[in-house]
Design an enzyme around this catalytic site. Structure first.
Site, mmCIF file in Angstrom:
data_model
loop_
_atom_site.group_PDB
_atom_site.id
_atom_site.type_symbol
_atom_site.label_atom_id
_atom_site.label_comp_id
_atom_site.label_asym_id
_atom_site.label_seq_id
_atom_site.Cartn_x
_atom_site.Cartn_y
_atom_site.Cartn_z
ATOM 1 N N GLU A 120 -39.714 -6.865 -54.709
ATOM 2 C CA GLU A 120 -39.217 -8.109 -55.325
ATOM 3 C C GLU A 120 -40.365 -8.931 -55.919
ATOM 4 O OE1 GLU A 120 -36.213 -8.186 -55.819
ATOM 5 O OE2 GLU A 120 -35.148 -7.244 -54.152
ATOM 6 N N HIS A 143 -37.612 -14.314 -48.372
ATOM 7 C CA HIS A 143 -36.344 -13.655 -48.716
ATOM 8 C C HIS A 143 -35.867 -12.882 -47.493
ATOM 9 C CE1 HIS A 143 -33.345 -11.034 -50.418
ATOM 10 N NE2 HIS A 143 -34.096 -9.953 -50.289
ATOM 11 N N HIS A 145 -32.084 -10.895 -45.616
ATOM 12 C CA HIS A 145 -30.680 -10.500 -45.750
ATOM 13 C C HIS A 145 -29.853 -11.273 -44.717
ATOM 14 C CE1 HIS A 145 -31.867 -6.489 -47.890
ATOM 15 N NE2 HIS A 145 -32.270 -7.570 -48.514
ATOM 16 N N HIS A 215 -26.154 -10.069 -51.168
ATOM 17 C CA HIS A 215 -27.474 -9.488 -50.890
ATOM 18 C C HIS A 215 -28.252 -10.316 -49.860
ATOM 19 C CE1 HIS A 215 -31.372 -7.463 -52.473
ATOM 20 N NE2 HIS A 215 -31.670 -8.182 -51.409
#
Ligand code: 13P
Ligand code: ZN
Length: 268
Positions: A120, A143, A145, A215
């Site tokens: 990413e 980031h 999940h 996501h």
């Protein structure tokens, strides 16, 4: 001292700690999740250019990030292992003077870096570029999940940003304190691409957290702790909703008059 100059301390404490939280929350299965922090200078031990592992071309240049340095997670690395030590998956990159290439440095002298930055990277670099351009105080991106947020965006009613934020705010009245404009929502787009990076930056121009539909979540903060807090409060709101639902009840939501007053108080 700048937010980036205590990076050695962060590598040994706050980065593994946040990696552990992400794993324990169940938001970092396998290699899920990534983090990055912009720092002002290479740790003392890497001042010599010889410690660089290799140079890589970026698909595009990032004006504003000339010579910028980042500590970030490696592609395919596991949060549960970074939780044991930053050496298990963190690396340092420095962009060149044109911000179109980068060199890799290990996070400690006795480490071999045989991996590349997170897949990413386009999103991380684009968001850092925007934060630098706007002189924002935030330097960290997390980031993960976030199960609760992913689940919400599987429900058709909450695939719209307004509905989603109204629900989250009504489940947890303190959201506006940490997220004055709630969370931005990016529709399903192929991860790791320039396209999702662009869509995410657009949302970060007016939000401190962004949810990627089906996501997970991205959040920014002055440090990784603050970025984590922002994901955590969103997850808490979502989990209150699901707890009511799974016990056969419908959550009432906080009184709308009180909500309006809280929003007015905290929205700049
Ligand atoms: P990386 O291991 O490349 O960071 O990928 C994890 C992830 O969550 C991709 O969205
Ligand atoms: Zn992901």
């Amino acid at each position: 001292m700048s937010a980036g100059s205590d990076i050695i301390a962060q590598l040994s404490s706050s980065i593994p700690e946040i990696a552990r939280f992400l794993w324990e929350k169940g938001w970092a299965e396998a290699n899920a999740g990534n983090m990055s922090i912009r720092i002002d200078e290479l740790p003392q031990t890497y001042h010599s250019a010889e410690s660089a592992v290799a140079g890589y071309e970026l698909p595009k240049a990032y004006p504003g990030l000339e010579d910028a340095i980042f500590v970030l997670t490696g592609a395919g690395k596991r949060m549960r292992q970074i939780a044991q030590s930053s050496q298990n998956g963190m690396l340092i990159i420095q962009l060149n003077e044109k911000a179109g290439r980068y060199k890799i440095f290990p996070v400690s002298v006795d480490q071999e870096v045989d991996f590349k930055p997170t897949s990413e990277l386009p999103t991380h670099l684009a968001v850092h570029q925007m934060m630098v351009k706007h002189g924002m105080p935030e330097r960290a991106i997390v980031h993960a999940h976030v199960t609760e947020l992913i689940a919400l965006t599987h429900i058709e009613e909450y695939t719209g940003e307004e509905n989603l934020n109204n629900l989250l705010w009504s489940m947890h009245p303190e959201i506006p304190m940490m997220l004055p404009h709630g969370a931005g929502l990016v529709p399903s787009i192929m991860p790791g691409t320039e396209e999702i990076a662009h869509a995410t930056v657009e949302k970060f121009k007016s939000h401190k957290a962004v949810i990627w539909e089906k996501h997970g979540g991205f959040a920014i903060g002055n440090d990784v702790q603050e970025a984590f807090d922002r994901l955590d409060i969103l997850a808490k709101a979502a989990s209150i909703y699901f707890t009511c639902k799974s016990s056969g009840n419908t959550a009432q939501g906080v009184d709308s008059d009180l909500m309006r007053k809280i929003k007015t108080k905290f929205q700049p």
